[in-house]
Design an enzyme around this catalytic site. Structure first.
Site, short mmCIF file in Angstrom:
data_model
loop_
_atom_site.label_atom_id
_atom_site.label_comp_id
_atom_site.label_asym_id
_atom_site.label_seq_id
_atom_site.Cartn_x
_atom_site.Cartn_y
_atom_site.Cartn_z
N VAL A 200 8.51 -5.60 1.60
CA VAL A 200 7.24 -6.19 1.19
C VAL A 200 7.21 -6.53 -0.30
O VAL A 200 6.54 -7.48 -0.72
CB VAL A 200 6.08 -5.24 1.56
CG1 VAL A 200 4.76 -5.71 0.97
CG2 VAL A 200 5.96 -5.15 3.07
N ASN B 20 0.06 -2.98 6.09
CA ASN B 20 0.03 -1.52 6.13
C ASN B 20 1.06 -0.85 5.21
O ASN B 20 0.85 0.27 4.76
CB ASN B 20 0.25 -1.05 7.56
CG ASN B 20 0.50 0.44 7.65
OD1 ASN B 20 -0.39 1.25 7.43
ND2 ASN B 20 1.73 0.83 7.98
N TYR C 202 -1.19 3.97 -7.91
CA TYR C 202 -1.42 3.75 -6.48
C TYR C 202 -2.90 3.44 -6.24
O TYR C 202 -3.23 2.48 -5.53
CB TYR C 202 -1.01 5.00 -5.71
CG TYR C 202 -1.32 4.96 -4.23
CD1 TYR C 202 -0.62 4.14 -3.36
CD2 TYR C 202 -2.33 5.78 -3.69
CE1 TYR C 202 -0.90 4.11 -2.00
CE2 TYR C 202 -2.62 5.76 -2.33
CZ TYR C 202 -1.91 4.93 -1.50
OH TYR C 202 -2.20 4.90 -0.15
N LYS D 265 -4.38 -0.12 -4.80
CA LYS D 265 -5.20 -0.18 -3.59
C LYS D 265 -6.61 -0.72 -3.90
O LYS D 265 -7.21 -1.42 -3.07
CB LYS D 265 -5.29 1.20 -2.94
CG LYS D 265 -4.00 1.65 -2.27
CD LYS D 265 -3.58 0.73 -1.14
CE LYS D 265 -2.43 1.31 -0.32
NZ LYS D 265 -1.99 0.39 0.76
N THR E 13 0.69 12.27 8.58
CA THR E 13 1.87 11.42 8.69
C THR E 13 3.02 12.07 7.92
O THR E 13 2.80 13.00 7.12
CB THR E 13 1.61 10.02 8.09
OG1 THR E 13 1.34 10.16 6.70
CG2 THR E 13 0.42 9.36 8.79
#
Length: 254
Positions: free
Chosen positions: A68, A94, A160, A164, A195
């Site tokens: 990506v 995602n 991060y 976002k 996860t």
């Protein structure tokens, strides 16, 4: 029977970071409901493995290698996704990464570029390319996967959170830009899910109590619990929904 409003059967959906974690849950959940899923990630073997499992269960999935953060390669990614079944109806941005640095001062340019590249730069380019492909066949739906860090940033991962937050803004801007060509753009702000990427604290019995303390439901989310929202946003049930930020975090206080 599935309510026709929520029917995603036959729709072609590209899922980045689609071979593990939330991405795998979305890929599997959509395929189980009849969607044709293009599973994309850096590790082709992982995509192939999940695609094989989906195919063995009667679903349709196509593995595709995708970095990506590599802007120049994304044209071929979208071309391959749209060519596989002759169209592209959905994109789920995602793929993400949230490596930590000891402090903001110790955050290197390399780390900054990687985090922004995967979490914001790549989705920006993919959104533009996918929207063009969707517009050529009547429209579609783009779903960005953001994080609670975008609205509740912490010094643990400031870059991060900033990336976002940029994804949230990108959602609002592109929803306006592409409304005229039948492409809707929405965003899911995710809280803490169980996860592999979050295993260091959600599966640590010493840390878990502190993690779940601010969550009203008293637990972390299961990856499959994001599927319902994705089905809604990709289906006709959300035909009047664009530019929205939907939060799925178990009810985080404060």
């Amino acid at each position: 029977m599935t309510d026709p409003l929520f029917d995603v059967s036959g729709r072609v959906v590209l899922v980045t970071g689609g071979s593990r974690g939330l991405g795998a849950a979305m890929s599997t959940g959509l395929a189980a409901r009849g969607a044709r899923v293009v599973i994309a990630s850096r590790k082709l073997a992982s995509c192939e493995e999940l695609a094989a499992k989906i195919s063995d269960s009667g679903g349709q999935a196509y593995p595709l290698q995708c970095h990506v953060g590599d802007w120049e390669s994304l044209d071929s990614v979208v071309d391959a996704a749209a060519s596989r079944w002759g169209r592209l109806d959905g994109l789920i941005n995602n793929a993400g990464m949230s490596p930590l640095a000891p402090s903001l001062l110790d955050t290197s340019q390399t780390l900054f570029d990687k985090v922004v590249g995967v979490n914001l730069k790549g989705p920006t380019r993919l959104t533009a390319l996918a929207a063009a492909a969707m517009a050529s066949t009547g429209g579609g739906s783009i779903v960005n996967i953001s994080s609670l860090a975008s609205v509740k940033p912490t010094p643990v991962a400031p870059i991060y959170g900033a990336a976002k937050a940029g994804l949230n803004a990108l959602t609002a801007a592109t929803a306006i830009e592409y409304a005229g060509v039948g492409v809707r753009v929405n965003c899911i702000i995710c809280g803490t899910f169980d996860t592999d990427a979050a295993s260091g604290f959600v599966r640590n019995p010493d840390l878990l109590p502190g993690v779940v303390k601010p969550i009203a439901l008293g637990r972390v989310g299961r990856p499959e619990e994001v599927v319902g929202a994705v089905v809604y946003l990709l289906s006709d049930a959300s035909s009047y929904t664009t530019g929205s930020l939907m939060t799925i975090d178990g009810g985080v206080a404060g």
